[in-house]
Design a protein around this motif. Sequence first.
Motif, PDB file in Angstrom:
ATOM      1  N   SER A   9       0.937  -1.140  -0.135  1.00 44.83           N
ATOM      2  CA  SER A   9       0.063   0.031  -0.016  1.00 44.83           C
ATOM      3  C   SER A   9       1.067   1.318   0.041  1.00 44.83           C
ATOM      4  O   SER A   9       1.962   1.172   0.645  1.00 44.83           O
ATOM      5  CB  SER A   9      -1.001   0.234   1.376  1.00 44.83           C
ATOM      6  N   THR A  10       0.485   2.459  -0.875  1.00 41.80           N
ATOM      7  CA  THR A  10       1.397   3.611  -0.658  1.00 41.80           C
ATOM      8  C   THR A  10       1.084   4.381   0.325  1.00 41.80           C
ATOM      9  O   THR A  10       1.539   5.463   0.589  1.00 41.80           O
ATOM     10  CB  THR A  10       1.103   4.249  -2.270  1.00 41.80           C
ATOM     11  N   HIS A  11       0.170   3.805   1.483  1.00 42.94           N
ATOM     12  CA  HIS A  11      -0.262   4.976   2.388  1.00 42.94           C
ATOM     13  C   HIS A  11       0.709   4.379   3.629  1.00 42.94           C
ATOM     14  O   HIS A  11       1.319   3.204   3.314  1.00 42.94           O
ATOM     15  CB  HIS A  11      -1.723   4.376   3.122  1.00 42.94           C
ATOM     16  N   GLN A  12       0.740   5.104   4.723  1.00 43.08           N
ATOM     17  CA  GLN A  12       1.726   4.609   5.846  1.00 43.08           C
ATOM     18  C   GLN A  12       1.269   3.662   6.629  1.00 43.08           C
ATOM     19  O   GLN A  12       1.512   3.550   7.843  1.00 43.08           O
ATOM     20  CB  GLN A  12       1.937   5.943   6.414  1.00 43.08           C
ATOM     21  N   GLU A  31      -2.593   1.014  -8.881  1.00 44.29           N
ATOM     22  CA  GLU A  31      -2.121   2.275  -8.957  1.00 44.29           C
ATOM     23  C   GLU A  31      -3.024   3.231  -8.817  1.00 44.29           C
ATOM     24  O   GLU A  31      -4.101   3.383  -9.315  1.00 44.29           O
ATOM     25  CB  GLU A  31      -1.162   2.438 -10.298  1.00 44.29           C
ATOM     26  N   PRO A  32      -2.750   4.492  -8.029  1.00 45.97           N
ATOM     27  CA  PRO A  32      -1.523   4.638  -7.240  1.00 45.97           C
ATOM     28  C   PRO A  32      -1.618   4.348  -5.808  1.00 45.97           C
ATOM     29  O   PRO A  32      -0.639   4.431  -4.890  1.00 45.97           O
ATOM     30  CB  PRO A  32      -1.482   6.381  -7.441  1.00 45.97           C
ATOM     31  N   LEU A  33      -2.656   3.466  -5.369  1.00 44.58           N
ATOM     32  CA  LEU A  33      -2.799   3.075  -4.112  1.00 44.58           C
ATOM     33  C   LEU A  33      -1.870   2.066  -3.797  1.00 44.58           C
ATOM     34  O   LEU A  33      -1.519   1.649  -2.537  1.00 44.58           O
ATOM     35  CB  LEU A  33      -4.268   2.692  -3.772  1.00 44.58           C
ATOM     36  N   TRP A  34      -1.290   1.115  -4.633  1.00 45.50           N
ATOM     37  CA  TRP A  34      -0.724   0.040  -4.362  1.00 45.50           C
ATOM     38  C   TRP A  34       0.483  -0.100  -5.463  1.00 45.50           C
ATOM     39  O   TRP A  34       0.503   0.569  -6.525  1.00 45.50           O
ATOM     40  CB  TRP A  34      -1.400  -1.271  -4.519  1.00 45.50           C
ATOM     41  N   GLN A  35       1.733  -0.442  -4.960  1.00 44.77           N
ATOM     42  CA  GLN A  35       2.817  -0.547  -5.963  1.00 44.77           C
ATOM     43  C   GLN A  35       3.624  -2.037  -5.606  1.00 44.77           C
ATOM     44  O   GLN A  35       3.591  -2.503  -4.395  1.00 44.77           O
ATOM     45  CB  GLN A  35       3.642   0.351  -5.640  1.00 44.77           C
ATOM     46  N   PHE A  36       3.957  -2.615  -6.748  1.00 43.01           N
ATOM     47  CA  PHE A  36       4.835  -3.751  -6.828  1.00 43.01           C
ATOM     48  C   PHE A  36       5.939  -3.623  -5.781  1.00 43.01           C
ATOM     49  O   PHE A  36       6.604  -2.554  -5.943  1.00 43.01           O
ATOM     50  CB  PHE A  36       5.171  -4.426  -8.317  1.00 43.01           C
ATOM     51  N   SER A  37       6.322  -4.430  -4.821  1.00 39.67           N
ATOM     52  CA  SER A  37       7.400  -4.329  -3.995  1.00 39.67           C
ATOM     53  C   SER A  37       8.132  -5.575  -3.974  1.00 39.67           C
ATOM     54  O   SER A  37       9.049  -5.835  -2.935  1.00 39.67           O
ATOM     55  CB  SER A  37       7.002  -3.882  -2.502  1.00 39.67           C
ATOM     56  N   GLY A  38       8.190  -6.602  -4.617  1.00 40.35           N
ATOM     57  CA  GLY A  38       8.942  -7.658  -4.697  1.00 40.35           C
ATOM     58  C   GLY A  38       8.200  -9.107  -4.882  1.00 40.35           C
ATOM     59  O   GLY A  38       6.968  -9.291  -5.188  1.00 40.35           O
ATOM     60  N   ARG A  39       9.075 -10.112  -4.470  1.00 36.70           N
ATOM     61  CA  ARG A  39       8.648 -11.422  -4.598  1.00 36.70           C
ATOM     62  C   ARG A  39       9.213 -12.221  -3.537  1.00 36.70           C
ATOM     63  O   ARG A  39      10.314 -11.927  -3.084  1.00 36.70           O
ATOM     64  CB  ARG A  39       9.238 -12.045  -6.037  1.00 36.70           C
ATOM     65  N   VAL A  40       8.299 -13.142  -3.040  1.00 37.30           N
ATOM     66  CA  VAL A  40       8.647 -14.141  -1.961  1.00 37.30           C
ATOM     67  C   VAL A  40       8.413 -15.356  -2.315  1.00 37.30           C
ATOM     68  O   VAL A  40       7.646 -15.891  -3.026  1.00 37.30           O
ATOM     69  CB  VAL A  40       7.708 -13.776  -0.744  1.00 37.30           C
ATOM     70  N   PHE A  66      -1.330  -8.869   5.056  1.00 45.51           N
ATOM     71  CA  PHE A  66      -0.683  -8.449   6.216  1.00 45.51           C
ATOM     72  C   PHE A  66      -0.136  -7.353   6.251  1.00 45.51           C
ATOM     73  O   PHE A  66      -0.006  -6.485   5.542  1.00 45.51           O
ATOM     74  CB  PHE A  66       0.216  -9.681   6.329  1.00 45.51           C
ATOM     75  N   ALA A  67       0.209  -6.764   7.650  1.00 48.88           N
ATOM     76  CA  ALA A  67       0.883  -5.650   7.923  1.00 48.88           C
ATOM     77  C   ALA A  67       2.350  -6.091   8.017  1.00 48.88           C
ATOM     78  O   ALA A  67       3.037  -6.932   8.875  1.00 48.88           O
ATOM     79  CB  ALA A  67       0.379  -5.184   9.376  1.00 48.88           C
ATOM     80  N   SER A  68       3.327  -5.511   7.546  1.00 49.34           N
ATOM     81  CA  SER A  68       4.834  -5.406   7.300  1.00 49.34           C
ATOM     82  C   SER A  68       5.481  -3.873   7.748  1.00 49.34           C
ATOM     83  O   SER A  68       5.011  -3.045   7.204  1.00 49.34           O
ATOM     84  CB  SER A  68       5.017  -5.908   6.149  1.00 49.34           C
ATOM     85  N   PHE A  69       6.196  -4.182   8.752  1.00 48.64           N
ATOM     86  CA  PHE A  69       6.873  -2.695   9.080  1.00 48.64           C
ATOM     87  C   PHE A  69       8.477  -2.979   8.957  1.00 48.64           C
ATOM     88  O   PHE A  69       8.885  -4.166   9.147  1.00 48.64           O
ATOM     89  CB  PHE A  69       6.500  -2.412  10.370  1.00 48.64           C
ATOM     90  N   PRO A  70       9.095  -2.079   8.922  1.00 45.05           N
ATOM     91  CA  PRO A  70      10.526  -2.177   8.817  1.00 45.05           C
ATOM     92  C   PRO A  70      11.095  -2.875  10.111  1.00 45.05           C
ATOM     93  O   PRO A  70      10.850  -2.757  11.287  1.00 45.05           O
ATOM     94  CB  PRO A  70      11.259  -0.869   8.778  1.00 45.05           C
ATOM     95  N   LYS A  71      12.162  -3.758  10.054  1.00 42.11           N
ATOM     96  CA  LYS A  71      12.937  -4.370  11.132  1.00 42.11           C
ATOM     97  C   LYS A  71      13.756  -3.710  11.975  1.00 42.11           C
ATOM     98  O   LYS A  71      13.562  -3.891  13.084  1.00 42.11           O
ATOM     99  CB  LYS A  71      13.721  -5.577  10.450  1.00 42.11           C
TER     100      LYS A  71
END
Length: 76
Positions: A9-12, A31-40, A66-71
């Motif tokens: 999500s492009t929101h905080q 877009e613009p609400l979501w952006q690709f951020s990788g692959r798992v 899910f919610a993900s925040f910086p480590k």
Amino acid sequence: MYAYNLFRSTHQDGLVCAVPEERSVPSFVVEPLWQFSGRVDNCETPLGFDRQAAMTGVRFNGFYLFASFPKDLSHS
């Protein structure tokens, strides 16, 4: 085990949508609400990603939110 494409999500709010590669991206992920951020895949997963919950979410919804925040949350 699925390989997932991740859309942040492009929101905080830290919200991430994980979609198995062989599935269609949900219609709300635009877009613009979501952006690709990788692959798992079988490698390291983002903080907050739960493989068992992801499998359940995909079975019922076709995706996993899910919610993900910086480590590292320390402030400089």
